[in-house]
Motif scaffolding. Structure first.
Motif, PDB file in Angstrom:
ATOM      1  N   LYS A   1       0.748  -1.261  -0.070  1.00  0.00           N
ATOM      2  CA  LYS A   1      -0.067  -0.132  -0.070  1.00  0.00           C
ATOM      3  C   LYS A   1       0.934   1.159   0.154  1.00  0.00           C
ATOM      4  CE  LYS A   1      -3.887  -1.710   2.767  1.00  0.00           C
ATOM      5  NZ  LYS A   1      -4.722  -1.403   4.003  1.00  0.00           N
TER       6      LYS A   1
ATOM      7  N   LEU B   1      -0.692   7.794  -2.910  1.00  0.00           N
ATOM      8  CA  LEU B   1      -1.014   7.785  -4.571  1.00  0.00           C
ATOM      9  C   LEU B   1       0.047   8.799  -5.115  1.00  0.00           C
ATOM     10  CD1 LEU B   1      -2.637   7.706  -6.967  1.00  0.00           C
ATOM     11  CD2 LEU B   1      -4.037   9.680  -6.314  1.00  0.00           C
TER      12      LEU B   1
ATOM     13  N   TRP C   1      -8.406   6.510 -14.268  1.00  0.00           N
ATOM     14  CA  TRP C   1      -8.683   6.156 -12.833  1.00  0.00           C
ATOM     15  C   TRP C   1     -10.334   6.609 -12.604  1.00  0.00           C
ATOM     16  CZ3 TRP C   1     -10.610  10.391 -10.409  1.00  0.00           C
ATOM     17  CH2 TRP C   1     -10.592  11.753 -11.035  1.00  0.00           C
TER      18      TRP C   1
ATOM     19  N   ASP D   1     -12.138   5.200  -7.086  1.00  0.00           N
ATOM     20  CA  ASP D   1     -11.811   4.182  -6.346  1.00  0.00           C
ATOM     21  C   ASP D   1     -10.575   3.435  -6.902  1.00  0.00           C
ATOM     22  OD1 ASP D   1     -13.802   4.797  -4.406  1.00  0.00           O
ATOM     23  OD2 ASP D   1     -15.282   3.485  -5.645  1.00  0.00           O
TER      24      ASP D   1
ATOM     25  N   TYR E   1      -6.158  -0.217  -6.120  1.00  0.00           N
ATOM     26  CA  TYR E   1      -7.722   0.574  -5.481  1.00  0.00           C
ATOM     27  C   TYR E   1      -7.297   1.356  -4.369  1.00  0.00           C
ATOM     28  CZ  TYR E   1      -7.879  -3.297  -2.488  1.00  0.00           C
ATOM     29  OH  TYR E   1      -7.725  -4.605  -1.556  1.00  0.00           O
ATOM     30  N   ALA E   2      -8.053   2.468  -4.001  1.00  0.00           N
ATOM     31  CA  ALA E   2      -8.126   3.250  -2.793  1.00  0.00           C
ATOM     32  C   ALA E   2      -8.429   2.537  -1.291  1.00  0.00           C
ATOM     33  CB  ALA E   2      -8.773   4.494  -3.054  1.00  0.00           C
TER      34      ALA E   2
ATOM     35  N   GLU F   1      -9.943   9.341  -1.800  1.00  0.00           N
ATOM     36  CA  GLU F   1     -10.386   9.327  -3.106  1.00  0.00           C
ATOM     37  C   GLU F   1      -9.103   9.597  -4.163  1.00  0.00           C
ATOM     38  OE1 GLU F   1     -14.139  11.293  -3.411  1.00  0.00           O
ATOM     39  OE2 GLU F   1     -15.025   9.559  -2.659  1.00  0.00           O
ATOM     40  N   VAL F   2      -9.442   8.980  -5.195  1.00  0.00           N
ATOM     41  CA  VAL F   2      -8.296   9.186  -6.009  1.00  0.00           C
ATOM     42  C   VAL F   2      -7.929  10.616  -6.733  1.00  0.00           C
ATOM     43  CG1 VAL F   2      -7.116   8.596  -8.492  1.00  0.00           C
ATOM     44  CG2 VAL F   2      -7.901   6.899  -6.952  1.00  0.00           C
TER      45      VAL F   2
ATOM     46  N   ALA G   1      -5.181   9.756  -1.627  1.00  0.00           N
ATOM     47  CA  ALA G   1      -5.482   8.422  -1.488  1.00  0.00           C
ATOM     48  C   ALA G   1      -4.392   7.600  -1.054  1.00  0.00           C
ATOM     49  CB  ALA G   1      -6.140   7.933  -2.793  1.00  0.00           C
TER      50      ALA G   1
ATOM     51  N   ILE H   1      -3.324   3.778  -1.721  1.00  0.00           N
ATOM     52  CA  ILE H   1      -3.629   2.793  -2.893  1.00  0.00           C
ATOM     53  C   ILE H   1      -3.208   1.475  -2.335  1.00  0.00           C
ATOM     54  CG2 ILE H   1      -3.330   2.167  -5.173  1.00  0.00           C
ATOM     55  CD1 ILE H   1      -5.045   4.531  -4.840  1.00  0.00           C
TER      56      ILE H   1
END
Length: 119
Positions: A12, A15, A33, A36, A58-59, A63-64, A69, A71
């Motif tokens: 993880k 972003l 993108w 999410d 994915y987040a 939010e992206v 976010a 990820i």
């Protein structure tokens, strides 16, 4: 083709850091993108055709579109482009061994860098 057990699926990351790392390795997110999910692609044009290495995530937080976010990465994919239908990732596809090897090295390098700042 799915690259399993690369270690990326366990990582993880923020972003913004992920965007920088992927771009440094030739993978671009551009407009791929939604709120999410993210998708990073690198295009390979070979005599055998056009191929794409795809790293997705994915987040898990944020939010992206906020650029803040967290990820969670998932198993990367290698696909072959067929005009006009798009990219096929199926196990029945034939991928050049040199391309698969190049992608494995690239994914290993990305993993090593992301591990330095992974959450």
């Amino acid at each position: 083709m799915r690259f399993e057990k690369t270690g990326l699926e366990n990582l993880k990351a923020e972003l913004n850091r992920l965007d920088e790392t992927m771009l440094d390795h030739g993978l671009v997110r551009e407009g791929q993108w939604d709120y999410d999910r993210v998708t990073y692609d690198r295009k390979f044009e070979l005599k055998e055709g056009t191929f794409y290495l795809r790293v997705q995530g994915y987040a898990t937080e944020g939010e992206v579109d906020s650029q803040h976010a967290i990820i969670q990465l998932i198993d990367p994919l290698l696909g072959k482009h067929y005009y006009p239908h798009g990219v096929e990732y199926g196990e029945g596809e034939n991928f050049p061994k040199s391309l698969v090897s190049q992608c494995e090295k690239l994914l290993s390098s990305i993993k090593a860098e992301v591990e330095k700042y992974a959450l």
